[in-house]
Scaffold this active site. Structure first.
Site, mmCIF file in Angstrom:
data_model
loop_
_atom_site.group_PDB
_atom_site.id
_atom_site.type_symbol
_atom_site.label_atom_id
_atom_site.label_comp_id
_atom_site.label_asym_id
_atom_site.label_seq_id
_atom_site.Cartn_x
_atom_site.Cartn_y
_atom_site.Cartn_z
ATOM 1 N N ARG A 158 0.824 -1.200 0.094
ATOM 2 C CA ARG A 158 -0.140 0.080 0.049
ATOM 3 C C ARG A 158 0.647 1.171 -0.135
ATOM 4 O O ARG A 158 1.666 1.469 0.939
ATOM 5 C CB ARG A 158 -0.837 0.104 1.033
ATOM 6 C CG ARG A 158 -1.715 1.307 1.168
ATOM 7 C CD ARG A 158 -2.713 1.329 2.333
ATOM 8 N NE ARG A 158 -3.221 2.564 2.869
ATOM 9 C CZ ARG A 158 -4.458 2.703 3.039
ATOM 10 N NH1 ARG A 158 -5.281 1.779 3.165
ATOM 11 N NH2 ARG A 158 -4.720 3.892 3.105
ATOM 12 N N ASP A 166 -6.757 3.173 13.036
ATOM 13 C CA ASP A 166 -5.654 3.529 11.995
ATOM 14 C C ASP A 166 -5.901 5.062 11.969
ATOM 15 O O ASP A 166 -6.793 5.612 12.678
ATOM 16 C CB ASP A 166 -5.468 2.725 10.722
ATOM 17 C CG ASP A 166 -6.947 2.847 10.117
ATOM 18 O OD1 ASP A 166 -7.946 3.671 10.538
ATOM 19 O OD2 ASP A 166 -7.145 1.967 9.259
#
Length: 378
Positions: free
Chosen positions: A11, A292
């Site tokens: 990512r 997150d």
């Protein structure tokens, strides 16, 4: 490892982030290009030896123009290394409100490289707040009640599936943020919530899903195996009988209360996450959930929007900058007692507290908390 282990998917950072430690011609470079290039260079030969390609996960896209830019990056790289078009493959996160209106165009722009679109539900909620920040009738309630059953999120999931399967792309579901608990009764309740969430995704037509903790993989797999059987995906689920999903559906307001408990939880979660982030941790277990940046963003932007539009809590308290500052002081003391003085000092909680106060009481919404937080990294 198993004979055919899962392949890593890198990512890359979003296009809004920079890599300040690497310069080209005296200028810092985009973090996304740094991540992409480093991963490709060090993995290409290994992947070719195993008969696979180099795979990426692209976050934060807001338009098809950004997708077309990535396609140019991929093609340039494939030609530079004398590889056929399609050696690089990607899954694109649909986690911004503008992007959900351009899914067909994003798939087309990346048609030789894309395999899937993914529901990035937490960032999508954050983007909904950020995009509609000036609309008092679109203010969200406590984040705990903004689930996939809310109309705007349900429409988003179903439209993503329909769009992907119409175009022959896979449709990935969202992240289950729970963490398994040691207490059997608590763990049973957690697994029941994960099962219900994954059943909704699987029966809607998603081809796969994500979990925040490997301890939940078996639960998610069991749900999808029941629905898919021996099939590798649900590309045949075209949702042709659905009523057209309109802009009004995608922008629909959410029902639910704004509570004092919810606001205080938002403060503690955002504070702990920011402190962890500037200490080098990207994902942090907090109160049984894997938090997150997206969930921290929801926490602080919700409060910012409540303040901006003069909303009240369910107990009648007007939400103001002063109330937030008072609660932040109180909840910081709670967190300090929870983590201990040594952790408080090691993770720069004082800096995190100052940053959270600054961005939540700013007159203009700070677009990403990671931008000012990045300046605190050494």
């Amino acid at each position: 490892l198993k004979e055919k282990p899962a392949l890593l998917i890198a990512r890359v950072r979003g296009l809004h982030l920079w890599e300040k430690h690497v310069e080209l011609d005296g200028e810092i470079i985009p973090g996304s290009l740094f991540d992409f290039a480093l991963y490709f260079y060090h993995n290409l030969q290994t992947r070719l030896n195993k008969g696979t390609g180099v795979y990426y996960y692209l976050p934060k896209l807001q338009s098809y123009q950004e997708a077309a830019w990535w396609d140019k990056v991929f093609r340039f790289t494939e030609q530079k290394f004398a590889q056929p078009i399609g050696t690089i493959r990607c899954t694109v996160l649909i986690e911004t409100l503008p992007a959900v209106f351009q899914m067909h165009e994003i798939l087309h722009a990346l048609k030789d490289h894309i395999v899937a679109l993914n529901c990035g539900r937490w960032d999508y909620i954050f983007s909904y707040i950020k995009t509609l920040k000036n609309h008092a009738d679109r203010v969200l309630p406590d984040r705990q009640v903004v689930t996939m059953s809310q109309p705007f999120l349900s429409a988003y999931s179903r439209l993503l599936i329909k769009t992907c399967h119409t175009r022959g792309a896979l449709a990935m579901g969202g992240m289950a943020a729970f963490i398994p608990a040691k207490d059997p009764a608590q763990n049973e309740a957690i697994l029941a919530k994960v099962t219900a969430d994954k059943q909704l995704e699987a029966y809607n037509g998603h081809d796969g899903t994500w979990v925040a903790h490997p301890g939940l993989a078996a639960t998610a797999n069991a749900v999808f195996n029941t629905v898919l059987g021996d099939a590798p995906n649900q590309l045949q689920v075209l949702r042709e009988q659905d009523a057209p999903i309109t802009a009004a559906d995608l922008l629909a307001p959410s029902q639910g209360e704004r509570t004092e408990a919810g606001m205080r939880t938002n403060i503690r979660v955002a504070l702990q996450y920011i402190a962890a982030w500037i200490s080098g941790k990207g994902c942090v277990p907090i109160y049984g959930l894997m938090e997150d940046a997206a969930t921290a963003e929801i926490s602080r932007t919700s409060i910012w929007q409540w303040i901006k539009h003069g909303k009240s809590l369910s107990n009648g308290q007007l939400i103001t900058k002063e109330l937030f500052a008072q609660m932040l002081t109180e909840e910081a003391a709670v967190v300090r007692a929870e983590v201990g003085d040594s952790t408080w000092q090691e993770q720069s909680f004082d800096k995190a507290t100052d940053l959270l106060l600054s961005i939540t009481t700013a007159d203009e919404l700070v677009e990403f908390l990671t931008l000012p937080a990045y300046e605190l990294l050494v």
